[in-house]
Design an enzyme around this catalytic site. Structure first.
Site, PDB file in Angstrom:
ATOM      1  N   SER A   1       0.833  -1.196   0.000  1.00 23.33           N
ATOM      2  CA  SER A   1       0.000   0.000   0.000  1.00 23.33           C
ATOM      3  C   SER A   1       0.875   1.256   0.000  1.00 23.33           C
ATOM      4  O   SER A   1       1.696   1.434  -0.907  1.00 23.33           O
ATOM      5  CB  SER A   1      -0.953  -0.033   1.190  1.00 23.33           C
ATOM      6  OG  SER A   1      -1.996   0.902   1.037  1.00 23.33           O
TER       7      SER A   1
ATOM      8  N   ASP B   1      -5.482  -3.599  -2.195  1.00 19.54           N
ATOM      9  CA  ASP B   1      -4.515  -3.229  -1.146  1.00 19.54           C
ATOM     10  C   ASP B   1      -3.708  -4.422  -0.635  1.00 19.54           C
ATOM     11  O   ASP B   1      -4.252  -5.387  -0.103  1.00 19.54           O
ATOM     12  CB  ASP B   1      -5.299  -2.603   0.008  1.00 19.54           C
ATOM     13  CG  ASP B   1      -4.408  -2.023   1.096  1.00 19.54           C
ATOM     14  OD1 ASP B   1      -3.191  -2.247   1.045  1.00 19.54           O
ATOM     15  OD2 ASP B   1      -4.943  -1.350   1.986  1.00 19.54           O
TER      16      ASP B   1
END
Length: 494
Positions: free
Chosen positions: A179, A319
């Protein structure tokens, strides 16, 4: 007088503007608080000091005698990471800088012996034998990696961590990110050492990644933010190319984790071995696709001709923090990593990080651990019965988050404030970036000597292998030139 002096020096420590100043003050405090005497006393129940003393004396004796074959034999047999529990975290809690002098001398002597074997000219120990020794023993010893967690804008803290490690000359070659951590890792791993300082200049950085969208687009894409704005941010800050091209350009090993958006897929660690042709920017875009904030992403890769094409066209990714924030097992298998430096900024993890330090935890720490273990076990049971109901995917996601390990052998984390948490998905000003970078630096300074000590031998292995490789290339070129010289003279004569 002593208490007043210590209090004054503690204030100086808080206001230190760089690591050199911080280290000088910290050493002064160690001296005032009795740390120097503790360092000099090699005895401790926290490690096997008798073994380390014996190994140190043996290495010195063989190196000074020039007995290279016996030295190589002893190092191959006895040089192991955390030998005698020398990496015990407790050994780095007594002083602000350094640990037992015996441990420091042992580590430096081991590195000195490796350098001696590498550059020495020995009639009975050839260059080929050297390379074989360094490859085999280096593989056995292992290496360090830096892992950068997710955390949205909180992840800009990682910039300061990398800055401190780079300026100290101990930034690992293996860097993995999830991320927000994937953005910072990619910024570092697509730049050479000469280019890397660019990313520490907050006035020239543009990390404006967030832009809200209208209600119609929210309904259509089920996401709050415009992915085009994030993609533009990545284009400005990450050099173009694939994972393999980044590795060949910088020799840094970049890893980016992504999580599947659909069932029956596994989280992946993308790097120059597992996905050599995947475009780095597309991998980072996917790793940043927080569900509900950004839409899932299709990866891109370079085909045989270098044209960018879809990669696994039917699959979408989100993510990387959800299922694989810190891919330790995968890094161990792919890159022989067995020492993990973690920069952790996830807001659901950082409040508990202090309890991961090896000190007395008390009743509060005990209660937190019981609650965590109970929660994990409850989710395991829930998973077995939830696949037939609507909430199955939610339970799976929660289980993935709770079952992960979020700390490393050395963990670095910030002091997060409510204001920072409220602005996790807001763009940062240059002043905000400067604060995050400084926080990352200051949080890393107390860990630098520990990282330096625990990665010193593995870095010596890497440096020696690189030197031998370059020396081999030089010999190859000079040999080719020597063979070609008579031919050139004959051609000139004719």
């Amino acid at each position: 007088m002593s208490k007043k002096l210590i209090s004054s020096r503690l204030k100086d420590l808080e206001n230190a503007q760089d690591y050199a100043a911080w280290r000088e003050i910290a050493l002064d405090l160690d001296s005032l608080e009795g740390g120097d005497a503790w360092k000099q006393d090699e005895m401790s129940d926290d490690y096997d000091y008798l073994l380390i003393r014996e190994r140190l004396a043996r290495m010195r004796e063989l190196r000074r005698a020039g007995n290279v074959r016996r030295l190589v034999h002893d190092l191959a047999e006895g040089l192991h990471g955390n030998l005698g529990n020398t990496a015990n975290p407790l050994l780095y809690l007594y002083c602000r800088v350094g640990t037992k002098k015996l441990i420091e001398e042992y580590v430096e002597e081991a590195a000195r012996c490796l350098d001696y074997i590498c550059v020495g000219d020995f009639p009975d120990f050839s260059a080929a034998e050297k390379v074989l020794f360094f490859k085999r023993t280096g593989t056995s010893f292992g290496r360090s990696a830096l892992l950068l967690s997710g955390g949205a804008t909180l992840g800009m803290f990682h910039l300061g961590v990398i800055k401190a490690l780079f300026e100290a000359g101990i930034l690992p070659r293996v860097i993995s990110g999830s991320s927000a951590g994937a953005i910072i890792a990619s910024m570092a791993c697509t730049r050479t050492d000469e280019e890397l300082p660019e990313i520490f200049d907050s006035d020239n950085l543009n990390l404006q990644a967030f832009q809200g969208v209208g209600l119609r687009q929210v309904i259509q894409s089920k996401s709050l933010m415009d992915p085009a704005q994030l993609q533009d941010c990545l284009t400005r800050n990450i050099h173009a190319g694939s994972f393999l091209e980044a590795f060949e350009r910088t020799r840094r090993i970049l890893g980016v984790t992504v999580s599947p958006a659909e069932p029956n897929q596994q989280p992946r660690l993308l790097n120059y071995l597992t996905a050599p042709n995947v475009v780095v920017r597309s991998a980072v875009l996917a790793s940043c696709a927080v569900p509900g904030v950004f839409p899932p992403v299709m990866l891109e890769a370079e085909d045989y001709s270098g044209e960018v094409v879809p990669y696994m066209r039917s699959k979408r990714w989100v993510d990387g923090s959800i299922a694989n924030d810190l891919p330790m097992l995968r890094l161990a298998r792919l890159h022989n990593v067995n020492h993990y430096i973690v920069s952790q900024t996830n807001p659901h993890v950082v409040p508990f990080m202090r309890e991961l330090e090896p000190r007395k935890k008390g009743l509060i720490g005990f209660a937190r651990e019981i609650a965590t273990v109970t929660g994990r076990d409850a989710l395991k049971v829930a998973r077995q019965y939830s696949h037939s109901i609507a909430g199955g995917r939610i339970v799976d996601a929660l289980n993935d988050i709770l079952q992960q390990r979020y700390s490393g052998d050395v963990s670095i984390f910030p002091q997060q404030s409510p204001v920072q948490l409220m602005r996790m998905f807001a763009n940062l000003s240059a002043a905000d970036l400067r604060r995050y970078i400084r926080e990352g630096e200051r949080a890393t300074w107390p860990k630098l000597e520990r990282i330096r000590m625990q990665s010193r031998i593995s870095r010596a292995f890497e440096d020696c292998l690189a030197w031998l490789k370059d020396a081999g290339l030089r010999r190859s070129v000079s040999g080719t030139a020597a063979e070609a010289a008579p031919a050139r003279r004959r051609a000139a004569a004719s």
